[in-house]
Design an enzyme around this catalytic site. Structure first.
Site, PDB file in Angstrom:
ATOM      1  N   LYS A  76       0.957  -1.189  -0.061  1.00  0.00           N
ATOM      2  CA  LYS A  76       0.138  -0.033  -0.124  1.00  0.00           C
ATOM      3  C   LYS A  76       0.820   1.216  -0.056  1.00  0.00           C
ATOM      4  CE  LYS A  76      -4.427   1.006   0.071  1.00  0.00           C
ATOM      5  NZ  LYS A  76      -5.504   0.331  -0.099  1.00  0.00           N
ATOM      6  N   GLY A  82     -20.173   7.078   2.099  1.00  0.00           N
ATOM      7  CA  GLY A  82     -19.215   7.497   1.338  1.00  0.00           C
ATOM      8  C   GLY A  82     -20.129   7.911  -0.033  1.00  0.00           C
ATOM      9  N   PHE A  83     -19.356   8.689  -0.643  1.00  0.00           N
ATOM     10  CA  PHE A  83     -19.896   8.823  -2.277  1.00  0.00           C
ATOM     11  C   PHE A  83     -18.783   8.708  -3.079  1.00  0.00           C
ATOM     12  CE2 PHE A  83     -18.575  13.258  -3.036  1.00  0.00           C
ATOM     13  CZ  PHE A  83     -18.335  13.522  -1.864  1.00  0.00           C
ATOM     14  N   GLY A  84     -17.786   7.828  -2.840  1.00  0.00           N
ATOM     15  CA  GLY A  84     -16.633   7.637  -3.881  1.00  0.00           C
ATOM     16  C   GLY A  84     -16.876   6.230  -4.941  1.00  0.00           C
ATOM     17  N   ASN A  85     -15.608   5.995  -5.160  1.00  0.00           N
ATOM     18  CA  ASN A  85     -15.874   4.977  -6.225  1.00  0.00           C
ATOM     19  C   ASN A  85     -16.495   3.625  -5.562  1.00  0.00           C
ATOM     20  OD1 ASN A  85     -13.775   2.458  -6.681  1.00  0.00           O
ATOM     21  ND2 ASN A  85     -14.434   3.486  -8.604  1.00  0.00           N
ATOM     22  N   VAL A  86     -16.143   3.080  -4.455  1.00  0.00           N
ATOM     23  CA  VAL A  86     -16.633   2.092  -3.858  1.00  0.00           C
ATOM     24  C   VAL A  86     -18.164   2.211  -3.599  1.00  0.00           C
ATOM     25  CG1 VAL A  86     -16.676   0.272  -1.910  1.00  0.00           C
ATOM     26  CG2 VAL A  86     -14.556   1.347  -2.838  1.00  0.00           C
ATOM     27  N   ALA A  87     -18.694   3.290  -3.182  1.00  0.00           N
ATOM     28  CA  ALA A  87     -20.092   3.684  -2.859  1.00  0.00           C
ATOM     29  C   ALA A  87     -20.759   3.507  -4.229  1.00  0.00           C
ATOM     30  CB  ALA A  87     -20.209   4.932  -2.074  1.00  0.00           C
ATOM     31  N   TRP A  88     -20.267   4.121  -5.172  1.00  0.00           N
ATOM     32  CA  TRP A  88     -21.190   4.168  -6.473  1.00  0.00           C
ATOM     33  C   TRP A  88     -21.203   2.887  -6.974  1.00  0.00           C
ATOM     34  CZ3 TRP A  88     -18.331   2.795 -11.081  1.00  0.00           C
ATOM     35  CH2 TRP A  88     -18.933   3.385 -12.405  1.00  0.00           C
ATOM     36  N   ASP A 107      -6.873   4.063  -4.564  1.00  0.00           N
ATOM     37  CA  ASP A 107      -7.733   4.089  -3.236  1.00  0.00           C
ATOM     38  C   ASP A 107      -8.390   5.453  -3.129  1.00  0.00           C
ATOM     39  OD1 ASP A 107      -7.977   1.958  -0.876  1.00  0.00           O
ATOM     40  OD2 ASP A 107      -7.356   4.168  -0.165  1.00  0.00           O
TER      41      ASP A 107
HETATM   42  P1  NDP Z   1     -12.833   7.744  -2.949  1.00  0.00           P
HETATM   43  O1  NDP Z   1     -11.773   8.650  -2.730  1.00  0.00           O
HETATM   44  O2  NDP Z   1     -13.440   7.445  -4.195  1.00  0.00           O
HETATM   45  O3  NDP Z   1     -14.124   7.839  -2.066  1.00  0.00           O
HETATM   46  C1  NDP Z   1     -13.884   7.870  -0.638  1.00  0.00           C
HETATM   47  C2  NDP Z   1     -14.993   8.345   0.110  1.00  0.00           C
HETATM   48  O4  NDP Z   1     -14.693   8.505   1.614  1.00  0.00           O
HETATM   49  C3  NDP Z   1     -15.278   9.783  -0.224  1.00  0.00           C
HETATM   50  O5  NDP Z   1     -16.614  10.199   0.143  1.00  0.00           O
HETATM   51  C4  NDP Z   1     -14.324  10.567   1.130  1.00  0.00           C
HETATM   52  O6  NDP Z   1     -14.553  11.782   1.164  1.00  0.00           O
HETATM   53  C5  NDP Z   1     -14.783   9.580   2.232  1.00  0.00           C
HETATM   54  N1  NDP Z   1     -13.823   9.934   3.039  1.00  0.00           N
HETATM   55  C6  NDP Z   1     -12.394   9.576   3.116  1.00  0.00           C
HETATM   56  N2  NDP Z   1     -11.759   9.780   4.305  1.00  0.00           N
HETATM   57  C7  NDP Z   1     -12.659  10.114   5.088  1.00  0.00           C
HETATM   58  C8  NDP Z   1     -12.728  10.638   6.423  1.00  0.00           C
HETATM   59  N3  NDP Z   1     -11.500  10.488   7.144  1.00  0.00           N
HETATM   60  N4  NDP Z   1     -13.890  10.931   6.974  1.00  0.00           N
HETATM   61  C9  NDP Z   1     -14.938  10.989   6.405  1.00  0.00           C
HETATM   62  N5  NDP Z   1     -15.073  10.437   4.945  1.00  0.00           N
HETATM   63  C10 NDP Z   1     -13.933  10.211   4.533  1.00  0.00           C
HETATM   64  O7  NDP Z   1     -12.370   6.365  -2.322  1.00  0.00           O
HETATM   65  P2  NDP Z   1     -12.914   4.803  -2.621  1.00  0.00           P
HETATM   66  O8  NDP Z   1     -14.212   4.675  -2.871  1.00  0.00           O
HETATM   67  O9  NDP Z   1     -11.796   4.220  -3.784  1.00  0.00           O
HETATM   68  O10 NDP Z   1     -12.401   4.097  -1.204  1.00  0.00           O
HETATM   69  C11 NDP Z   1     -13.293   4.187  -0.056  1.00  0.00           C
HETATM   70  C12 NDP Z   1     -13.006   3.034   0.789  1.00  0.00           C
HETATM   71  O11 NDP Z   1     -12.998   1.849   0.006  1.00  0.00           O
HETATM   72  C13 NDP Z   1     -11.595   3.324   1.515  1.00  0.00           C
HETATM   73  O12 NDP Z   1     -11.539   2.557   2.857  1.00  0.00           O
HETATM   74  C14 NDP Z   1     -10.719   2.264   0.419  1.00  0.00           C
HETATM   75  O13 NDP Z   1      -9.426   1.899   1.270  1.00  0.00           O
HETATM   76  C15 NDP Z   1     -11.645   1.055   0.189  1.00  0.00           C
HETATM   77  N6  NDP Z   1     -11.467   0.244  -1.038  1.00  0.00           N
HETATM   78  C16 NDP Z   1     -11.127   0.853  -2.332  1.00  0.00           C
HETATM   79  C17 NDP Z   1     -10.919  -0.079  -3.215  1.00  0.00           C
HETATM   80  C18 NDP Z   1     -10.904   0.669  -4.603  1.00  0.00           C
HETATM   81  O14 NDP Z   1     -10.538  -0.085  -5.704  1.00  0.00           O
HETATM   82  N7  NDP Z   1     -10.932   1.989  -4.820  1.00  0.00           N
HETATM   83  C19 NDP Z   1     -10.835  -1.399  -3.232  1.00  0.00           C
HETATM   84  C20 NDP Z   1     -11.114  -1.858  -1.829  1.00  0.00           C
HETATM   85  C21 NDP Z   1     -11.207  -1.009  -0.809  1.00  0.00           C
HETATM   86  P3  NDP Z   1     -13.264  12.648   1.451  1.00  0.00           P
HETATM   87  O15 NDP Z   1     -12.500  12.423   0.165  1.00  0.00           O
HETATM   88  O16 NDP Z   1     -13.859  14.136   1.423  1.00  0.00           O
HETATM   89  O17 NDP Z   1     -12.798  12.591   2.648  1.00  0.00           O
HETATM   90  O1  2IT Z   2      -7.889  -1.565  -0.657  1.00  0.00           O
HETATM   91  C1  2IT Z   2      -7.806  -2.110  -1.700  1.00  0.00           C
HETATM   92  O2  2IT Z   2      -7.852  -3.227  -2.014  1.00  0.00           O
HETATM   93  C2  2IT Z   2      -7.650  -1.148  -3.057  1.00  0.00           C
HETATM   94  N1  2IT Z   2      -7.772  -0.097  -2.958  1.00  0.00           N
HETATM   95  C3  2IT Z   2      -7.444  -1.548  -4.485  1.00  0.00           C
HETATM   96  C4  2IT Z   2      -6.015  -2.197  -4.501  1.00  0.00           C
HETATM   97  C5  2IT Z   2      -5.744  -2.626  -6.090  1.00  0.00           C
HETATM   98  O3  2IT Z   2      -4.521  -2.789  -6.162  1.00  0.00           O
HETATM   99  O4  2IT Z   2      -6.376  -2.778  -7.050  1.00  0.00           O
END
Ligand code: NDP
Ligand code: 2IT
Length: 446
Positions: A126, A237-243, A166
């Site tokens: 990581k 959340g409203f990021g990649n995973v939530a979507w 991430d």
């Molecule tokens: P994004 O950046 O797309 O979205 C992250 C979301 O979480 C945003 O809404 C962000 O808002 C919020 N967030 C982050 N930190 C905080 C905080 N300290 N307090 C409150 N809200 C917070 O990221 P992902 O969707 O990619 O990741 C979300 C989770 O999923 C993480 O835990 C990540 O490790 C995990 N994950 C991601 C994977 C991937 O492929 N992307 C794979 C497996 C797990 P803001 O940015 O405003 O803080």
């Molecule tokens: O937490 C995770 O598993 C990720 N952010 C994805 C890692 C990856 O190499 O695709």
């Protein structure tokens, strides 16, 4: 906590002072693995667990960059190359102001077992930076990514270490990072995953984590003869995973009523579907990190500073960040009749919250099992890059679905308790551990 776990944790805490997220992630594993090792002394004799908690390599570096006005900034970059027993180091990059060594070590440590669960040949790693993407222009993001890669490139490679996205690192950032790597090495390789589809990316990678999380919850529900159909779901959340989770849960006939940001959450009683899901992408692209505009756009209620767990739902999918669902939240969900909690984020539920869910016999899956779909499709992207070929979206989705079912089976195999309740935390940790531990044993003292 047993004496043995206590003693082991004292050692970990003394060697990693102040790294509380890392301690939390190790404790969850130690509580399960130490009793398992007692029954399988070959692992204890070779000190596999002690080796596992020590990264093979932890790199920190300076990332200097200039903003649009010519101002100078210095951030810290990291890459934790945790374990390469079963494949090249693999894991995402996080850009967020909260990033520090503890957070990246917790994520890298969990990644070892998660990647093992995917059945694909990937070690654990990581990285990231305390850089804050909020409010930055595209040019500033590009300059930061170029500077970050100007140091990282010497440590990574398609057979050595393959980063991905991430929090704060999506398709745009992967593009800038890939461009700089290619320029420095003069090589077009699969050194990063999450690439654009025109330049080596896999179809379905953006959707993979959220879809995988819902596929896993679907399997958990099926053990009770239940499904997503007609269920009410809270997503955070409203990021990649939530979507991805919102799309798949909706496709399976559920109604997703919440998404959240650092500013609070929105409650949409009619369900977040179709154009509202597309709007989630717009929200993220603004770089403003607030969810409130959704409430204005669609005329629904916004709860400032609150978390969605106070709503009455059947299924909860925490998809934002670590420790975002605590004991009190868990009690509220249970008293409101929640039946299934699938972690989409990494370690979103505190240990106390997990205990509440398990005591209430709620279906509960740890992130290292239920969010493994993201890295699994990253593994499939590596395979496609190696054979220089692209699979169709259907092929990738089908492989992802099979992988999530297999992870569920592995958890059941190692986690089913005497009363039939599946302890997915136990199952995921043991199933993930065995493969890595056996590889370490076979490779001698490394
Ligand atoms: P994004 O950046 O797309 O979205 C992250 C979301 O979480 C945003 O809404 C962000 O808002 C919020 N967030 C982050 N930190 C905080 C905080 N300290 N307090 C409150 N809200 C917070 O990221 P992902 O969707 O990619 O990741 C979300 C989770 O999923 C993480 O835990 C990540 O490790 C995990 N994950 C991601 C994977 C991937 O492929 N992307 C794979 C497996 C797990 P803001 O940015 O405003 O803080
Ligand atoms: O937490 C995770 O598993 C990720 N952010 C994805 C890692 C990856 O190499 O695709």
């Amino acid at each position: 906590m047993t004496d043995k776990v206590n003693k082991f944790m004292e050692g970990v805490i003394a060697r990693n002072v102040g790294e509380k997220e890392f301690h939390q992630a190790v404790l969850e594993v130690a509580e399960v693995i130490i009793p398992f090792i007692e029954e399988n002394p070959v692992y204890a004799d070779a000190k596999i667990l002690e080796r596992l908690v020590e990264p093979e390599r932890a790199i920190t570096f300076r990332v200097p960059w200039q903003d649009d006005k010519g101002g100078y900034h210095i951030n810290r970059g990291y890459r934790i190359e945790f374990n390469s027993a079963i494949g090249p180091y693999k894991g995402g990059l996080r850009f967020h102001p909260s990033v520090n060594l503890s957070i990246l070590k917790f994520l890298g440590f969990e990644q070892i077992l998660k990647n093992s669960l995917t059945t694909l040949p990937m070690g654990g790693g990581k990285g990231g930076s305390d850089f804050n993407p909020k409010g930055k222009s595209d040019n500033e993001i590009m300059r930061f990514c170029q500077s970050f890669m100007s140091e990282l490139f010497r440590h990574i490679g398609p057979n050595t270490d393959v980063p991905a996205g991430d929090i704060g690192v999506g398709g745009r950032e992967i593009g800038f990072l890939f461009g700089q790597y290619k320029r420095l090495r003069n090589e077009f390789t699969g050194v990063l995953t999450g690439k654009g589809r025109e330049w080596g990316g896999s179809l379905m990678r953006p959707e993979a984590t959220g879809f995988g999380n819902v596929y896993f919850s679907q399997e958990m529900l099926a053990t009770k003869g239940d499904s997503f159909k007609g269920k009410t779901v809270a997503v955070s959340g409203f990021g990649n995973v939530a979507w991805g989770a919102v799309i798949k849960a909706t496709q399976l006939g559920a109604k997703v009523v919440t998404i959240s940001g650092p500013d609070g959450y929105i409650f949409d009683p009619n369900g977040i579907s179709e154009d509202k899901i597309d709007y989630m992408l717009e929200l993220r692209a603004t770089n403003n990190d607030i969810v409130q505009p959704y409430a204005k756009e669609f005329g629904v209620e916004f709860f400032a500073g609150k978390r969605p767990w106070e709503q009455k739902v059947d299924i909860a999918l925490p998809c934002a960040t670590q420790n975002e669902l605590n004991e009190e939240d868990a009690k509220k969900l249970v008293s409101n009749g929640v039946i299934c909690v699938g972690e989409g984020a990494n370690m979103p539920c505190t240990p106390e919250a997990i205990e509440v869910f398990q005591k209430a016999k709620v279906l509960f899956s740890p992130g290292k099992a239920s969010n493994a779909g993201g890295v699994a499709v990253s593994g499939l992207e590596m395979s496609q890059n190696s054979i220089r070929y692209n699979w169709s979206a259907e092929e990738v989705d089908q492989k992802l679905h099979v992988i999530m079912k297999d992870i569920h089976e592995a958890c059941k195999k190692y986690g089913t308790e005497k009363d039939g309740y599946v302890n997915y935390v136990k199952g995921a940790n043991i199933a993930g551990f065995v493969k890595v531990a056996d590889a370490m044993l076979a490779q001698g003292l490394v």
